[in-house]
Write a protein that holds these residues in place. Structure first.
Motif, PDB file in Angstrom:
ATOM      1  N   PHE A  30      71.371   3.295  56.882  1.00 55.04           N
ATOM      2  CA  PHE A  30      71.795   3.777  58.193  1.00 55.04           C
ATOM      3  C   PHE A  30      73.196   3.280  58.541  1.00 55.04           C
ATOM      4  CE2 PHE A  30      67.139   4.258  58.801  1.00 55.04           C
ATOM      5  CZ  PHE A  30      67.139   5.633  59.017  1.00 55.04           C
ATOM      6  N   LEU A  31      73.510   2.040  58.185  1.00 52.41           N
ATOM      7  CA  LEU A  31      74.863   1.527  58.421  1.00 52.41           C
ATOM      8  C   LEU A  31      75.908   2.315  57.624  1.00 52.41           C
ATOM      9  CD1 LEU A  31      74.397  -2.355  58.484  1.00 52.41           C
ATOM     10  CD2 LEU A  31      74.968  -0.854  60.391  1.00 52.41           C
ATOM     11  N   TRP A  82      75.726   5.466  56.921  1.00 50.22           N
ATOM     12  CA  TRP A  82      75.923   6.705  57.669  1.00 50.22           C
ATOM     13  C   TRP A  82      76.827   6.469  58.880  1.00 50.22           C
ATOM     14  CZ3 TRP A  82      75.434  11.623  56.636  1.00 50.22           C
ATOM     15  CH2 TRP A  82      74.593  12.029  55.601  1.00 50.22           C
ATOM     16  N   VAL A  83      76.660   5.348  59.545  1.00 44.99           N
ATOM     17  CA  VAL A  83      77.505   5.009  60.700  1.00 44.99           C
ATOM     18  C   VAL A  83      78.956   4.860  60.254  1.00 44.99           C
ATOM     19  CG1 VAL A  83      78.006   3.226  62.424  1.00 44.99           C
ATOM     20  CG2 VAL A  83      75.647   3.986  62.048  1.00 44.99           C
ATOM     21  N   GLY A  99      80.353   8.286  59.320  1.00 49.02           N
ATOM     22  CA  GLY A  99      80.657   9.064  60.521  1.00 49.02           C
ATOM     23  C   GLY A  99      81.895   8.562  61.235  1.00 49.02           C
ATOM     24  N   ALA A 100      82.038   7.246  61.316  1.00 47.03           N
ATOM     25  CA  ALA A 100      83.191   6.662  62.001  1.00 47.03           C
ATOM     26  C   ALA A 100      84.486   6.906  61.232  1.00 47.03           C
ATOM     27  CB  ALA A 100      82.976   5.163  62.194  1.00 47.03           C
ATOM     28  N   SER A 128      80.990  15.998  60.211  1.00 46.59           N
ATOM     29  CA  SER A 128      79.695  15.767  59.564  1.00 46.59           C
ATOM     30  C   SER A 128      79.688  16.223  58.106  1.00 46.59           C
ATOM     31  CB  SER A 128      78.572  16.448  60.343  1.00 46.59           C
ATOM     32  OG  SER A 128      78.741  17.842  60.347  1.00 46.59           O
TER      33      SER A 128
END
Length: 114
Positions: free
Chosen positions: A21-22, A24-25, A28-29, A35
Motif C-alpha cells: 500500500f505504501l 501505491w501511495v 500516486g504521489a 493513475s
C-alpha cells in the motif's frame, strides 16, 4: 519470550501488505495523480525499495528491542536483513511459536499474486 514486546514483530509480519500500500501511495504521489502512470510503475515494480526498506527497518528495530530485553541477538549472525530468516531465528531464540513467521510468508505470497 515473555519479557519481549511483540508489537513490532507483528507489524513486521504484515509488512509486505503494508509496504504494498505504501508503494501505491508513493507511485500516486510521484506521478502527480496520473493513475495510468502509477499503475504502470506498480506493474513494473518500480518502487520495490519501499517494501525492502520497511521490512529491513522493522527487523532491525525489533532486533534492537530484543537486545534491550536481554536476548542474545548475536545468534542472528547478521541475517536481520533477510526477514523470513530473521523471523524464524527470532522465534527460536525467544522460544515462541512461528506465527509471525508464517504470517509474513502468507502476506508475502498474497502480495506476489496480487
Amino acid at each position: 519470550g515473555d519479557s519481549v514486546n511483540n508489537t513490532i514483530v507483528w507489524v513486521l509480519a504484515f509488512a509486505p501488505i503494508i509496504a504494498y500500500f505504501l508503494e501505491w501511495v508513493v507511485a500516486g504521489a510521484l506521478h502527480g495523480g496520473n493513475s495510468f502512470a502509477a499503475q504502470f510503475a506498480m506493474a513494473n515494480s518500480k518502487y520495490w525499495f519501499v517494501s525492502l526498506g520497511l521490512n529491513i527497518a522493522l527487523a532491525f528495530l525489533d532486533e534492537k528491542r530484543l537486545k534491550i530485553a536481554g536476548h542474545d541477538t548475536a545468534k542472528f549472525k547478521g541475517w536481520v536483513w533477510i526477514v523470513p530468516v530473521y523471523l524464524y531465528q527470532r522465534a527460536q531464540v525467544t522460544r515462541q511459536n512461528l506465527a509471525y513467521f508464517i504470517g509474513w510468508i502468507g502476506c508475502f505470497v498474497l502480495v506476489l499474486i496480487s
